[in-house]
Design an enzyme around this catalytic site. Structure first.
Site, mmCIF file in Angstrom:
data_model
loop_
_atom_site.group_PDB
_atom_site.id
_atom_site.type_symbol
_atom_site.label_atom_id
_atom_site.label_comp_id
_atom_site.label_asym_id
_atom_site.label_seq_id
_atom_site.Cartn_x
_atom_site.Cartn_y
_atom_site.Cartn_z
ATOM 1 N N TYR A 37 31.611 64.352 36.155
ATOM 2 C CA TYR A 37 30.436 64.077 36.574
ATOM 3 C C TYR A 37 29.386 64.368 36.896
ATOM 4 C CZ TYR A 37 32.525 59.399 37.953
ATOM 5 O OH TYR A 37 33.342 58.216 38.342
ATOM 6 N N HIS A 193 27.135 53.156 45.537
ATOM 7 C CA HIS A 193 27.943 54.127 45.259
ATOM 8 C C HIS A 193 29.463 54.596 46.129
ATOM 9 C CE1 HIS A 193 24.140 54.681 42.547
ATOM 10 N NE2 HIS A 193 25.394 54.309 41.663
ATOM 11 N N ARG A 223 20.619 57.749 30.934
ATOM 12 C CA ARG A 223 22.338 58.165 31.066
ATOM 13 C C ARG A 223 23.043 56.906 30.506
ATOM 14 N NH1 ARG A 223 25.924 57.310 36.291
ATOM 15 N NH2 ARG A 223 26.854 59.090 35.828
ATOM 16 N N ASN A 225 27.299 56.582 30.946
ATOM 17 C CA ASN A 225 28.611 56.557 31.238
ATOM 18 C C ASN A 225 29.529 55.650 30.851
ATOM 19 O OD1 ASN A 225 30.347 56.703 33.519
ATOM 20 N ND2 ASN A 225 29.376 54.766 34.956
ATOM 21 N N GLU A 265 28.679 52.967 29.041
ATOM 22 C CA GLU A 265 27.653 52.095 29.388
ATOM 23 C C GLU A 265 25.988 52.848 28.715
ATOM 24 O OE1 GLU A 265 29.910 50.206 33.521
ATOM 25 O OE2 GLU A 265 28.153 51.969 33.465
ATOM 26 N N TYR A 316 40.032 55.775 40.017
ATOM 27 C CA TYR A 316 39.253 55.188 39.777
ATOM 28 C C TYR A 316 38.849 54.074 38.678
ATOM 29 C CZ TYR A 316 33.557 53.732 40.479
ATOM 30 O OH TYR A 316 32.711 53.442 40.858
ATOM 31 N N LYS A 317 38.368 54.803 37.207
ATOM 32 C CA LYS A 317 38.605 54.175 35.846
ATOM 33 C C LYS A 317 39.615 53.137 35.729
ATOM 34 C CE LYS A 317 35.136 57.644 34.456
ATOM 35 N NZ LYS A 317 34.293 57.257 34.589
#
Lengths: 346, 201
Positions: A37, A193, A223, A225, A265, A316-317
């Site tokens: 990140y 978040h 940005r 993601n 994204e 998390y993903k």
């Protein structure tokens, strides 16, 4: 680029595919062989011709089919599009931003004529011809945000700024990577978040909030993601997780190339002129592993990135079930050669 | 008091008397009564004389604190049979509340969340409401699938009281809904469940 809108699906029989030209313009998010990140915000200024950054709002060959998929989602679940009452001025700001950008950059598909507050909008791909009064919700068939975002690819959130924070107070969210607008609406920047691992501790959100509170009119930023999806499913919502979660169990070494997709994204942020709100756009691009390995640099880099992910991000993903299998499959395309910096194809 | 790293969960800083308030409107459930006693007992007598206390012994505790609250001699003490009836009464008092009214909420987290919703729906800024968590750590959760609420969840996962899906209790809280998020835990392989553990006693 001469756009030909494809007829395809993002559910059931999943006929979605990228044309070779669209594979080349895919916004591959990894600028080196590893990922962690970062705030990674840059000015949303025009990029190379034919790239997804050429225009502020990118319209591509999937436009018509994506809008059909959005309509299906909203038909089943109206809670995917919500706005708190104080956001109506921001909704009109969004109508202006999108109509002006789409008609300026794709004049063969969209036309906007303005005479004071009497506006005339023509959307040829979707067969829409609408006269309305700017600022008068009663002159549109839907509330302003919903009206225009049923005609624009990507999810949109309208963010209010007050009390030294940003508040997600409106949005249309049908192509999301597993988050719920209905749950998060009304939350501030840190709250929505909340579930993201590692980034809070790294100070990412403190810096991003500070930066975005100072976002200037006319100076949008963007940005990238990413996550991964099984099947080219746009609506990977938590609401429907009990219906699509089992997709992850269908991955085999034989079907990885067509089943496993990199999901990127392109997130854009614009300050709005009347409301001082911020538009947060989240445009989803999908590419299958078969399509991805047709670009040799990406074929080398992708397995290297997946190998080096922190365990928290894997969880998390939602990659745990198929990550190793995907690495094994992709590694056949990685000859170990060094890769050039940046995400673009060589 | 709850301590957690959950960014979306409110911080319940404790009941502290606002000496400048014209009136104290206090919504309290179960063990939350002890927080009210701690706040008002040492305060000047006129504090209680300006206090409306809406109390339900409800969920968490078998002990009835009505007698102890009555000994404070508040302006008004209303015992209510359930959380739901307390919330209706709270709405009623907020409708006629005057400038200078300070709102306090004490009890379990699920109760605080629901009473806060009533305040939010009356355009009251949540920052201005003083809250204290007392009693069970049980969570109120909303099923992200059917949107139904399940109360007093003490286990790591639980069947939705409405649609029956097995829900993982996530560490993500919505003030607007007054609930944590519940997400199907066995979506990948239906029926494949880890043992449920009591983690919110």
């Amino acid at each position: 680029m001469n756009l030909v809108f494809k007829k395809e699906t993002f559910r059931d029989d999943f006929t979605f595919k990228n044309s070779p030209e669209h594979v080349r313009r895919f916004p591959f998010p990894f600028h080196e062989d590893k990922y962690m990140y970062t705030v990674n915000i840059e000015p949303h200024t025009p990029g190379p011709v034919n790239s997804v950054f050429e225009f502020p709002i990118d319209v591509d060959e999937h436009y018509v089919s994506e809008m059909e998929d959005r309509a299906l989602v909203l038909k089943d679940d109206p809670l995917r599009c919500q706005a708190l009452p104080h956001m109506q001025l921001a909704e009109w700001d969004l109508v202006e931003l999108l109509m002006v950008s789409m008609s300026e950059h794709y004049p063969e598909h969209f036309t906007l004529t303005r005479d004071g507050d009497k506006w005339h909008w023509i959307n040829r791909p979707l067969g829409i011809d609408q006269q309305f009064t700017f600022g008068d919700t009663a002159t549109l068939p839907y509330p302003p945000m919903e009206y225009i975002t049923r005609q624009c690819q990507g999810d949109f959130c309208l963010i209010d700024q007050r009390d030294g924070n940003l508040w997600m107070d409106a949005g249309i969210v049908t192509t999301q990577a597993d988050w719920s607008l209905d749950f998060d609406i009304g939350m501030n920047f840190m709250e929505w978040h909340g579930p993201v691992p590692l980034a809070h501790e790294a100070g990412v959100f403190d810096r991003a909030l500070k930066f975005l509170m100072n976002l200037q009119l006319g100076k949008p930023v963007r940005r990238l993601n990413w996550t991964m999806s099984i099947n080219p499913r746009l609506d990977t919502s938590p609401e429907n997780f009990h219906k699509w979660g089992s997709d992850r169990m269908t991955v085999t070494p034989e079907n990885i190339g067509e089943k496993v997709h990199l999901r990127v994204e392109l997130q854009g942020l614009w300050r709005l002129p009347r409301s001082n709100a911020i538009v947060f756009s989240i445009r989803c691009y999908l590419i299958s592993m078969n399509e991805l390995v047709s670009v040799p640099k990406w074929a080398r880099r992708m397995p290297r990135v997946l190998k080096n992910l922190p365990p928290e991000l894997i969880d998390y993903k939602g990659l745990s079930r198929y990550r190793q299998m995907t690495i094994d499959w992709l590694s056949r395309f990685d000859d170990g050669a060094p890769t050039s910096p940046g995400g673009q194809p060589d | 008091m709850l301590v957690s790293g959950i960014k979306s969960r409110p911080v319940y800083t404790g009941l502290i008397l606002d000496p400048h308030a014209e009136h104290h409107l206090i919504a309290v459930e179960g063990e939350g009564a002890l927080a009210v006693l701690d706040m008002l007992s040492p305060a000047p007598r006129d504090a209680a004389e300006k206090a409306t206390i809406l109390y339900t012994k409800a969920g968490s505790a078998p002990v009835d604190h009505e007698g102890a609250l009555a000994k404070l001699h508040p302006y008004r003490l209303q015992p209510l049979p359930t959380i739901q009836t307390l919330l209706i009464r709270l709405q009623g008092f907020l409708t006629t509340a005057k400038m200078g009214t300070r709102i306090y909420i004490a009890g379990t987290e699920g109760f605080i969340g629901q009473a806060m919703q009533v305040a939010l729906n009356n355009a009251i800024d949540f920052h201005s409401v003083r809250t204290e968590h007392r009693g069970s750590l049980a969570r109120r959760i909303q099923c992200v699938h059917c949107k139904g609420f399940t109360e007093n969840v003490t286990m790591s996962h639980v069947p939705c009281a409405h649609c029956g899906l097995n829900l993982l209790v996530r560490d993500h809280y919505s003030r607007r809904l007054g609930a944590f998020q519940g997400v199907c835990i066995d979506a990948e392989v239906p029926g494949e469940l880890p043992p449920a553990e009591e983690i919110f006693p």
